[in-house]
Design a protein around this motif. Sequence first.
Motif, PDB file in Angstrom:
ATOM      1  N   GLU A   1       0.829  -1.212   0.000  1.00 23.76           N
ATOM      2  CA  GLU A   1       0.000   0.000   0.000  1.00 23.76           C
ATOM      3  C   GLU A   1       0.862   1.259   0.000  1.00 23.76           C
ATOM      4  N   MET A   2       1.939   1.209   0.813  1.00 22.38           N
ATOM      5  CA  MET A   2       2.822   2.372   0.887  1.00 22.38           C
ATOM      6  C   MET A   2       3.422   2.652  -0.488  1.00 22.38           C
TER       7      MET A   2
ATOM      8  N   ASP B   1       2.045   1.860  -3.330  1.00 23.34           N
ATOM      9  CA  ASP B   1       0.970   2.392  -4.180  1.00 23.34           C
ATOM     10  C   ASP B   1       0.776   3.883  -3.948  1.00 23.34           C
ATOM     11  N   VAL B   2       0.748   4.271  -2.661  1.00 17.19           N
ATOM     12  CA  VAL B   2       0.556   5.690  -2.336  1.00 17.19           C
ATOM     13  C   VAL B   2       1.589   6.532  -3.071  1.00 17.19           C
ATOM     14  N   LEU B   3       2.847   6.090  -3.012  1.00 11.49           N
ATOM     15  CA  LEU B   3       3.914   6.894  -3.609  1.00 11.49           C
ATOM     16  C   LEU B   3       3.897   6.826  -5.127  1.00 11.49           C
ATOM     17  N   ARG B   4       3.602   5.646  -5.670  1.00 14.48           N
ATOM     18  CA  ARG B   4       3.596   5.530  -7.134  1.00 14.48           C
ATOM     19  C   ARG B   4       2.474   6.352  -7.749  1.00 14.48           C
ATOM     20  N   ALA B   5       1.334   6.412  -7.055  1.00 12.86           N
ATOM     21  CA  ALA B   5       0.215   7.198  -7.572  1.00 12.86           C
ATOM     22  C   ALA B   5       0.504   8.692  -7.509  1.00 12.86           C
ATOM     23  N   LEU B   6       1.582   9.053  -6.833  1.00 13.81           N
ATOM     24  CA  LEU B   6       2.000  10.455  -6.805  1.00 13.81           C
ATOM     25  C   LEU B   6       3.096  10.706  -7.832  1.00 13.81           C
TER      26      LEU B   6
END
Lengths: 261, 257
Positions: free
Chosen positions: B149-150, B152-157
């Motif tokens: 999840e962590m 994902d959070v960063l990749r989506a940014l």
Amino acid sequence: MAFVRLEQTALAYPTRDGDVLALDNADLAIQAGEFTAVVGPSGCGKSTLMRLVTGLRRPTRGHVIVDGREVVGPLKFVGMAFQNATLLPWRTVLDNLLLPLEIVEPHRSNLRRRRREYVAKAEHLLETVGLARFGRKYPWELSGGMQQRVSLCRALIHEPKLLMLDEPFAALDAFTREELWCVLRDLWQEQRFTVILVTHDLREATFLADSIHVMSARPGRILHRHEIDLPRPRDLEICYDQRFVDIVHTLRQQIKGVRQR
Amino acid sequence: MTRTWWIERLAPWVFTLGLFLVWEVSCHVFDVPRFVLPPPSLVFQEMWYFRSAIWNNSLVTLWTTLAGFFMAVVFGLILGIAVGWSRTIYAALYPVMVGFNAIPKVAVVPILVLWFGIGEVPAILTAFLISFFPIVVNVATGLATMEPEMEDVLRALGAKKMDIMLKVGIPRSLPYFFASLKVAITLAFVGSVVSETVAANRGIGHMLLAAQANFEVPLVFGGLIALAVLGIGMYAIFAVLERRMTGWAFRSGLNNA
């Protein structure tokens, strides 16, 4: 023109027993500034939908269009929050909030110059979710509900046009959850970003959303779209309104039908 | 300070003293010959007599151990990050690394002597070879257990792999890294001493061998005690360093990170 659009989108995961279809022929259109919820039985591909929209996965078939452009790689501006707060324990709350600004352009290049401004912004955001003066604390010094507030703030600090929430309140107790509904409601009311909220809590969906999409069991399809025209701003009292109860009841019936099929 | 605090502080000293006491008493009661097991009183007497030899040889062993250990830290960090970075590198390197680790290092010493001659270089290299593996494994584990999840959070940014590593992966693996240092430094001692007993003309390992050849059994035990003291000292230094650098991991628990 819809802000987020799925057209006949399908996604298959390769596994040892051949491809498993997680999502099939999904059609979806969400307007800019719309608060939409996606509900469905567990394992129906709700999280897959999130990964498709954010470009973390490419669809096997069909199209994903966000902001007028076909999504071909990870989008670079989406705020995300999950059931786990996923805060970094070696950073203070404030530094956790600044993390997206260290990554998203143009903030990334401006960070050194405008740090003071960004810190002020983070502190203001903390204040709006009721965590003023918690900036210097570490995440593990906070309760679960407080951590989830910080996680929401982190998802919003760079003022994203799109906010993706994957069951963000599922691990909280009922009272804290309702408190956070209100926090999210107020933030949205103020900033009007587009939200896709994946949840299995039908009351949560009805209370927060403008529209609710009901998904079928795997392979996930979008079966129904409900417009929730309850007046805004909504108060928690609305949960006991007959119209509210009727909507939840209808949703409940539909999901029950889906599960038995 | 409370009573429990004092008891906890004193417990290790009392236990260690007790151990020496039992050793001393048993030697006298069972009339153990000195060349089999000398009593600690004699060992300490002998240590005092040979204090300059023990001191000088300890410094040599300490230097070879630390040199090998620091090589292991640098190399282990680089390799650990590489292995944790990509699944392909992991798949490619892991079998070789495990196989390499399985080779008893004492078997490698003759080759090192063949290449570098008798002296400090084989000791340094043995210390290095024996101690880098736990560092690699721990750093790689720290990177590999990052929550998806962590990421994902960063990749989506719009974060690149490098961003994710610098912001999350590497800080996250630091507690694993520092924990591995305690294991690695103790292993490095094993490596350098093993090498010194096989092929060296200085160092505690060499001194042990020379003492044994001369039937100076109390000095052999004196050497062992010197090694133990060095080991405890190094371990303590890295334990303190670990607490200092990654205190957050002790309080938060990495699982809910």
